[in-house]
Design a protein around this motif. Sequence first.
Motif, PDB file in Angstrom:
ATOM      1  N   TYR A  76       0.858  -1.183   0.000  1.00 52.05           N
ATOM      2  CA  TYR A  76       0.000   0.000   0.000  1.00 52.05           C
ATOM      3  C   TYR A  76       0.895   1.234   0.000  1.00 52.05           C
ATOM      4  N   SER A  77       0.522   2.233  -0.796  1.00 49.77           N
ATOM      5  CA  SER A  77       1.348   3.434  -0.922  1.00 49.77           C
ATOM      6  C   SER A  77       0.474   4.675  -0.938  1.00 49.77           C
ATOM      7  N   GLY A  78       0.650   5.546   0.055  1.00 45.42           N
ATOM      8  CA  GLY A  78      -0.049   6.821   0.096  1.00 45.42           C
ATOM      9  C   GLY A  78       0.683   7.839  -0.758  1.00 45.42           C
ATOM     10  N   GLN A  79       0.015   8.330  -1.811  1.00 40.13           N
ATOM     11  CA  GLN A  79       0.643   9.258  -2.750  1.00 40.13           C
ATOM     12  C   GLN A  79      -0.242  10.483  -2.946  1.00 40.13           C
ATOM     13  N   GLY A  80       0.085  11.298  -3.933  1.00 41.41           N
ATOM     14  CA  GLY A  80      -0.637  12.534  -4.170  1.00 41.41           C
ATOM     15  C   GLY A  80       0.254  13.737  -3.964  1.00 41.41           C
ATOM     16  N   PHE A  81      -0.316  14.821  -3.411  1.00 40.74           N
ATOM     17  CA  PHE A  81       0.482  16.033  -3.206  1.00 40.74           C
ATOM     18  C   PHE A  81      -0.222  16.958  -2.223  1.00 40.74           C
ATOM     19  N   TYR A  98      -2.605   3.932  -3.549  1.00 44.28           N
ATOM     20  CA  TYR A  98      -2.457   2.832  -4.495  1.00 44.28           C
ATOM     21  C   TYR A  98      -2.058   1.535  -3.795  1.00 44.28           C
ATOM     22  N   ILE A  99      -2.360   0.420  -4.461  1.00 43.35           N
ATOM     23  CA  ILE A  99      -1.694  -0.846  -4.209  1.00 43.35           C
ATOM     24  C   ILE A  99      -0.683  -1.009  -5.334  1.00 43.35           C
ATOM     25  N   ASN A 100       0.600  -0.998  -5.002  1.00 41.88           N
ATOM     26  CA  ASN A 100       1.667  -1.047  -6.003  1.00 41.88           C
ATOM     27  C   ASN A 100       2.291  -2.431  -6.070  1.00 41.88           C
ATOM     28  N   VAL A 101       2.619  -2.847  -7.296  1.00 39.63           N
ATOM     29  CA  VAL A 101       3.247  -4.150  -7.518  1.00 39.63           C
ATOM     30  C   VAL A 101       4.465  -3.953  -8.423  1.00 39.63           C
ATOM     31  N   PRO A 102       5.642  -3.698  -7.847  1.00 38.52           N
ATOM     32  CA  PRO A 102       6.859  -3.631  -8.649  1.00 38.52           C
ATOM     33  C   PRO A 102       7.506  -5.008  -8.795  1.00 38.52           C
ATOM     34  N   VAL A 103       8.284  -5.168  -9.858  1.00 34.45           N
ATOM     35  CA  VAL A 103       9.146  -6.342 -10.028  1.00 34.45           C
ATOM     36  C   VAL A 103      10.545  -5.802 -10.322  1.00 34.45           C
ATOM     37  N   PHE A 143      -9.992   9.659 -12.798  1.00 34.99           N
ATOM     38  CA  PHE A 143      -8.590   9.291 -12.619  1.00 34.99           C
ATOM     39  C   PHE A 143      -8.310   7.954 -13.296  1.00 34.99           C
ATOM     40  N   ASN A 144      -7.076   7.781 -13.720  1.00 35.14           N
ATOM     41  CA  ASN A 144      -6.671   6.504 -14.287  1.00 35.14           C
ATOM     42  C   ASN A 144      -6.559   5.469 -13.176  1.00 35.14           C
ATOM     43  N   ASP A 145      -7.221   4.340 -13.350  1.00 34.36           N
ATOM     44  CA  ASP A 145      -7.204   3.291 -12.335  1.00 34.36           C
ATOM     45  C   ASP A 145      -5.843   2.621 -12.206  1.00 34.36           C
ATOM     46  N   ILE A 146      -5.083   2.604 -13.305  1.00 35.01           N
ATOM     47  CA  ILE A 146      -3.788   1.913 -13.320  1.00 35.01           C
ATOM     48  C   ILE A 146      -2.680   2.923 -13.572  1.00 35.01           C
ATOM     49  N   ASP A 147      -1.622   2.808 -12.805  1.00 37.86           N
ATOM     50  CA  ASP A 147      -0.481   3.722 -12.897  1.00 37.86           C
ATOM     51  C   ASP A 147       0.782   2.917 -13.198  1.00 37.86           C
TER      52      ASP A 147
END
Length: 200
Positions: A76-81, A98-103, A143-147
Amino acid sequence: MKKLFFTAILVFGTTSLIQAQSELAFGIKGGVNFSNLTGDGVDGFNDDNARTSFNLGAVLEIPVTERFAVQPEVFYSGQGFDLVQRDDAQDTEFQLNYINVPVLAKIYLVQGLYLEAGPQVGFLVDSKIDGPNATIGLDEDNFNDIDFAGAVGVGYKFNGGLFLNARYTQGFSDVYDSGEGNGFDAKNGVFAASVGFSFN
């Protein structure tokens, strides 16, 4: 003879699988985010101090060689400004969570010290404006659902499993679909500092 052959293959395969699983390193992490928007036309909205939030999730380190590993994560990642402050008003945050999924590809330079880089996909779970007097939910259809983003970082993993990490993630996708030709091109930019523990 065939039974002996297939038994040997089964034993070898099972042993290899157990060994590979024993080398996997599952971990948890959490830390602080400093996020802003980047791109054309966002200077009038951003506060230089950025939004301060948090990240929390899980990691899995998959060794490939002694110095190279692949590390998928989910967190989980709190983003924005922060909106620009006017007349000494209290902070008003534009929150995109967001829920972020990096590889990530992870390269150990020396024992413990590593560099990391790789792609990330984020899934928007919440969008709102949080002010001193009220919290206003935003229409997520705008907003775009996917980033889609890319991440680079550095970290240190201690022998006991504790690790420290610093990472910058730059969004490639527009946060807000505001139409073409209006000069507004907003993407996520997040610096994160995290601490975690690996259970291998």
